[in-house]
Design a protein around this motif. Structure first.
Motif, PDB file in Angstrom:
ATOM      1  N   SER B  38     -54.637 -34.136  -8.872  1.00 40.18           N
ATOM      2  CA  SER B  38     -54.268 -32.544  -8.933  1.00 40.18           C
ATOM      3  C   SER B  38     -53.192 -32.161  -9.813  1.00 40.18           C
ATOM      4  O   SER B  38     -53.123 -31.348 -10.962  1.00 40.18           O
ATOM      5  CB  SER B  38     -54.231 -31.515  -7.860  1.00 40.18           C
ATOM      6  N   HIS B  39     -52.395 -33.684  -9.182  1.00 39.78           N
ATOM      7  CA  HIS B  39     -50.980 -33.136 -10.321  1.00 39.78           C
ATOM      8  C   HIS B  39     -51.457 -33.514 -11.907  1.00 39.78           C
ATOM      9  O   HIS B  39     -50.890 -33.048 -13.256  1.00 39.78           O
ATOM     10  CB  HIS B  39     -49.833 -34.130  -9.627  1.00 39.78           C
ATOM     11  N   PHE B  40     -52.192 -34.154 -12.085  1.00 38.25           N
ATOM     12  CA  PHE B  40     -52.837 -34.842 -12.689  1.00 38.25           C
ATOM     13  C   PHE B  40     -53.145 -33.835 -13.690  1.00 38.25           C
ATOM     14  O   PHE B  40     -52.793 -33.464 -15.300  1.00 38.25           O
ATOM     15  CB  PHE B  40     -53.366 -35.851 -13.243  1.00 38.25           C
ATOM     16  N   PHE B  41     -54.474 -32.873 -13.257  1.00 38.55           N
ATOM     17  CA  PHE B  41     -55.349 -31.814 -13.432  1.00 38.55           C
ATOM     18  C   PHE B  41     -54.062 -30.966 -14.733  1.00 38.55           C
ATOM     19  O   PHE B  41     -54.478 -30.120 -15.055  1.00 38.55           O
ATOM     20  CB  PHE B  41     -55.773 -31.230 -12.934  1.00 38.55           C
ATOM     21  N   TYR B  86     -62.190 -26.929 -18.420  1.00 37.37           N
ATOM     22  CA  TYR B  86     -62.615 -27.279 -16.822  1.00 37.37           C
ATOM     23  C   TYR B  86     -61.823 -28.649 -16.306  1.00 37.37           C
ATOM     24  O   TYR B  86     -61.834 -28.641 -15.102  1.00 37.37           O
ATOM     25  CB  TYR B  86     -63.875 -28.822 -17.736  1.00 37.37           C
ATOM     26  N   ALA B  87     -60.568 -28.340 -17.041  1.00 34.40           N
ATOM     27  CA  ALA B  87     -59.848 -29.288 -16.247  1.00 34.40           C
ATOM     28  C   ALA B  87     -58.864 -28.105 -15.133  1.00 34.40           C
ATOM     29  O   ALA B  87     -58.592 -28.694 -13.751  1.00 34.40           O
ATOM     30  CB  ALA B  87     -58.558 -29.357 -17.174  1.00 34.40           C
ATOM     31  N   ILE B  92     -58.980 -27.391  -9.129  1.00 33.61           N
ATOM     32  CA  ILE B  92     -59.233 -27.083  -8.110  1.00 33.61           C
ATOM     33  C   ILE B  92     -59.943 -27.324  -7.017  1.00 33.61           C
ATOM     34  O   ILE B  92     -59.741 -27.846  -5.873  1.00 33.61           O
ATOM     35  CB  ILE B  92     -59.793 -25.633  -8.357  1.00 33.61           C
ATOM     36  N   ILE B  93     -60.786 -28.675  -7.781  1.00 32.11           N
ATOM     37  CA  ILE B  93     -61.704 -29.689  -6.576  1.00 32.11           C
ATOM     38  C   ILE B  93     -60.437 -30.590  -5.854  1.00 32.11           C
ATOM     39  O   ILE B  93     -61.051 -31.018  -4.934  1.00 32.11           O
ATOM     40  CB  ILE B  93     -62.794 -30.244  -7.550  1.00 32.11           C
ATOM     41  N   LEU B  99     -56.519 -31.356   0.132  1.00 34.47           N
ATOM     42  CA  LEU B  99     -56.609 -30.166   1.644  1.00 34.47           C
ATOM     43  C   LEU B  99     -57.675 -30.597   2.535  1.00 34.47           C
ATOM     44  O   LEU B  99     -56.645 -31.013   3.415  1.00 34.47           O
ATOM     45  CB  LEU B  99     -56.908 -28.722   1.066  1.00 34.47           C
ATOM     46  N   PHE B 100     -58.207 -30.494   2.276  1.00 40.42           N
ATOM     47  CA  PHE B 100     -59.114 -31.362   3.619  1.00 40.42           C
ATOM     48  C   PHE B 100     -59.199 -32.537   3.616  1.00 40.42           C
ATOM     49  O   PHE B 100     -59.261 -32.417   5.065  1.00 40.42           O
ATOM     50  CB  PHE B 100     -61.411 -30.970   3.568  1.00 40.42           C
ATOM     51  N   ARG B 101     -58.980 -33.709   3.352  1.00 42.61           N
ATOM     52  CA  ARG B 101     -58.388 -34.915   3.190  1.00 42.61           C
ATOM     53  C   ARG B 101     -57.183 -35.049   4.283  1.00 42.61           C
ATOM     54  O   ARG B 101     -57.012 -35.875   5.093  1.00 42.61           O
ATOM     55  CB  ARG B 101     -58.461 -35.943   2.117  1.00 42.61           C
ATOM     56  N   ASN B 102     -56.827 -34.101   3.740  1.00 41.81           N
ATOM     57  CA  ASN B 102     -55.132 -34.232   4.780  1.00 41.81           C
ATOM     58  C   ASN B 102     -55.624 -33.770   6.321  1.00 41.81           C
ATOM     59  O   ASN B 102     -54.392 -33.729   7.131  1.00 41.81           O
ATOM     60  CB  ASN B 102     -53.740 -33.915   3.796  1.00 41.81           C
ATOM     61  N   TRP B 103     -56.253 -32.855   6.183  1.00 40.64           N
ATOM     62  CA  TRP B 103     -56.820 -31.432   7.137  1.00 40.64           C
ATOM     63  C   TRP B 103     -57.174 -32.293   8.071  1.00 40.64           C
ATOM     64  O   TRP B 103     -56.643 -33.357   9.058  1.00 40.64           O
ATOM     65  CB  TRP B 103     -57.813 -31.099   7.299  1.00 40.64           C
TER      66      TRP B 103
END
Lengths: 145, 392
Positions: B38-41, B86-87, B92-93, B99-103
Motif C-alpha cells: 500500500s505504501h509503495f502504491f 492503475y496505482a 485500494i487492493i 485490512l482483511f488479512r489483519n482482521w
C-alpha cells in the motif's frame, strides 16, 4: 530420550497432536509447552531445560515474516544462534537446540521437522562429562534412556 | 457466529499463505507485505500526481482539455496518467488485503487498536481521494459521479443542503467546484501522511516497503497496463452539465457505491456505507475468544522488576511496539543492580500487547508477564523432565 518443545500459541496448533500429559502422539518423547510468542523464550530457559535433563529442546514460532507479534520469531532465531555459541563454550552440543517456524495448520510439516530433530539428537554422541566443574551438567545417563 | 466465521476465515487465510509459500520463499510472500505494498502504491501515486499537476487546469472549461492534451499530445502522457490511475487501483487492493488479512489473523488485539483505527481513517480518506480523482477529469463519468455524490449529500437530513454548498462552492455545478476538488484531492492526500504517522507511531521497524522484486514487478505491471492499447486511459466525452449521463465506464475499486445508486435510493446507499465503515471501527473491540479461553495469549501486561533491572536497554531494543521506555533510574536503589544503573525500563501499559518478547530479551530476569511467570515455565520444564518416560 526426552525433548521439550516450546510452541508459540499462535503458531502450529498442537491440540489434536497431544496426549493428556502434553506429549506429542507421534513422538512421545517430546513434551510441548505452550508460550505466548516464540520471542517470549529466554535462551537461559533452553539451557536450563538441557541442564535439567532434557536431551534436546526446540522453539516453534510462526513462519518468518508472519509473526503475529511482528518480530518475535526473527528475534528468537537470532537468540538461538547466539545461544549456540554460548553452549559451545560450555561444551554442550548446540545441535541439541533448534528453532522451527510453522503456521497454524502446518501440523504435518511440524511433525516431520520434529522427527528429523529427534533423529539428529539420536545420532549425537553422548555428552562426555567435562573434567573441571561443569558450567552445564551433562544429561545423566539414566535419564537419557 | 461471528467467532466461528472468523475462525474459518483465519483458516482459509493461512491455507492461502501455505500455498503461496510453496511458490515463493516466505520473504517474498506478497501477503506478508500488504502494508508495504500500500505504501509503495501511495508513493507512486504521489510522484505521478506531482507530475500530473504540471498539466492540470482546475477549471470547468480547462480541466477536460488539459487532461485530453496530456493524454493525446504530450509524449508518453497517457502512460503518466495510466500510472496514476492503475496505482490508485493497486493502492485500494493492497489496502483492502491489508485490512482483511489483519482482521482475519487477529492482529488488532489489546493495544493494537491504534493502528486499526488510524487504518480505517486511511481507508475512508483513500477512497474519498480516489473518487475526487475521477471527478477532476471532468468527463461524462466525472459529471455522473458528481451528480450522484451531490444526491447522496443532499439526502442527509438537515445538514444536506449546507454540505452540498460546501462541496460545490455554490448552489449548482459551477467554476468554483474544480479548484475545491483539486484541493480536496491533494490536501487530503497530504493528510494521509499525517495519519500514516499515527499508523506507524507505536511500531518499531514497520515494514513500509515490499521486497525489490515486487516493487519492480508491480511497477512494470502498472506501466504495462497504462501503455497497452486495450487498458490505456482514454479521454471519454466531455462533461455537459445539465445533460443527463446515460452510461460511463466503471472502476469497481472506487465507484462501486455509485453503481449501487442506479438500483437503490441515494439515502440507502449513504446510510449503508456509513454503517459499514462505522462497523469497521468496532472490529478491534469484538474479541474472538472469551478472556478465560485465551490462556497464555492473554498473559497480562509485562511488569518490570525494579530490583533486577540493570538499565541495559535490551528489552527497549527488542520490543516490536515501542512499549518500553528507558527512564532515568529514580533512586539509589536497594539492590546492586539498582544502585549501579543509570536507566530503568518502564512498560507503557497502553502499548503493551502481552507478547512477552521483552521477557525473552532480558537476561537479568527483570521482566515478567503477570499471568505466565518464569516460575510457571520452570515448573512446566520440571514436570516435563519428571514425567514418566514414554513407552517408546
Amino acid at each position: 530420550m526426552k525433548v521439550i518443545g516450546f510452541v508459540c500459541d499462535w503458531a502450529v496448533s498442537t491440540e489434536a497432536l497431544l496426549d493428556a500429559q502434553g506429549r506429542l502422539l507421534a513422538h512421545p518423547s517430546v513434551h510441548v509447552v505452550r508460550i505466548p510468542c516464540s520471542g517470549f523464550m529466554r535462551p537461559d530457559w533452553l539451557e536450563e531445560s538441557l541442564r535439567a535433563g532434557a536431551d534436546g529442546t526446540f522453539v516453534t514460532g510462526c513462519p518468518y515474516g508472519d509473526c503475529l507479534n511482528r518480530e518475535g520469531n526473527y528475534l528468537m532465531r537470532d537468540r538461538v544462534e547466539q545461544l549456540a555459541r554460548r553452549l559451545q563454550r560450555r561444551r554442550v552440543d548446540p545441535a541439541r537446540v533448534a528453532m522451527f517456524a510453522h503456521g497454524l495448520h502446518d501440523r504435518q510439516a511440524f511433525l516431520e521437522e520434529v522427527g528429523a530433530f529427534l533423529r539428529r539428537l539420536e545420532s549425537l554422541p553422548q555428552p562426555a562429562a567435562p573434567a573441571a566443574r561443569p558450567a552445564v551438567r551433562a544429561a545423566a545417563p539414566e535419564a537419557s534412556e | 457466529m461471528y467467532r466461528r466465521a472468523l475462525t474459518w476465515l483465519l483458516r482459509q487465510t493461512l491455507k492461502l499463505d501455505v500455498s503461496i509459500n510453496r511458490v515463493y520463499p516466505t520473504d517474498w510472500n506478497p501477503l506478508y507485505y500488504t502494508g508495504g505494498l500500500s505504501h509503495f502504491f501511495l508513493f507512486v501515486l504521489v510522484i505521478s500526481g506531482i507530475l500530473l499537476l504540471f498539466y492540470y487546469v482546475a477549471s470547468l472549461d480547462g480541466a477536460y482539455a488539459s487532461v485530453r492534451y496530456l493524454t493525446e499530445q504530450v509524449p508518453y502522457g497517457f502512460i503518466l496518467r495510466g500510472i496514476h490511475r492503475y496505482a490508485a487501483d493497486g493502492f485500494i487492493i493492497a489496502v483492502l488485503l491489508h485490512l482483511f488479512r489483519n482482521w482475519f489473523t487477529d492482529r488488532y488485539l489489546f493495544a493494537r487498536d491504534g493502528p486499526w483505527i488510524s487504518g480505517m481513517f486511511l481507508l475512508i480518506l483513500g477512497g474519498f481521494i480516489g473518487i475526487n480523482g475521477y471527478q477532476m477529469v471532468w468527463d461524462q463519468r466525472a459529471q455522473a459521479i458528481t451528480e450522484i455524490f451531490v444526491a447522496i449529500l443532499q439526502s442527509i437530513p438537515l445538514a444536506g443542503a449546507a454540505l452540498v454548498r460546501l462541496f460545490l462552492g455554490s448552489e449548482g455545478i459551477s467554476g468554483a467546484m474544480l479548484p475545491r476538488i483539486l484541493f480536496l484531492h491533494v490536501g487530503t492526500a497530504s493528510f494521509l501522511y499525517m495519519l500514516l504517522w499515527w499508523h506507524y507511531v507505536r511500531i518499531r521497524h514497520p515494514k513500509i516497503w515490499p521486497p525489490a522484486t515486487w516493487v519492480l514487478a508491480l511497477l512494470g505491471l502498472v506501466i504495462l497496463l497504462s501503455a497497452l492499447p486495450g487498458t490505456r486511459p482514454t479521454a471519454g466525452a466531455a462533461a455537459q452539465p445539465g445533460v443527463p449521463v446515460t452510461s460511463y465506464p466503471l472502476d469497481v475499486f472506487f465507484l462501486l457505491p455509485f453503481w449501487l445508486v442506479s438500483y437503490l435510493p441515494p439515502i440507502v446507499v449513504g446510510v449503508g456505507l456509513t454503517v459499514l465503515l462505522l462497523l469497521g471501527y468496532v472490529i478491534p473491540y469484538l474479541q474472538r475468544e472469551e478472556e478465560p479461553q485465551m490462556g497464555v495469549r492473554h498473559a497480562g501486561i509485562a511488569q518490570v522488576i525494579d530490583g533486577n533491572c540493570t538499565g541495559c536497554e535490551l528489552c527497549y531494543y527488542d520490543c516490536p511496539y515501542d512499549a518500553i521506555v528507558m527512564v532515568p533510574s529514580p533512586h539509589p536503589g536497594l539492590t546492586k543492580a539498582a544502585a549501579n544503573r543509570k536507566l530503568l525500563a518502564a512498560v507503557m501499559d497502553s502499548r503493551c500487547v502481552e507478547c512477552g518478547i521483552c521477557i525473552g530479551a532480558c537476561p537479568f530476569e527483570a521482566l515478567e508477564l503477570p499471568k505466565f511467570l518464569e516460575a510457571d515455565l520452570t515448573r512446566r520444564i520440571a514436570e516435563a523432565i519428571q514425567a514418566q518416560p514414554a513407552t517408546a
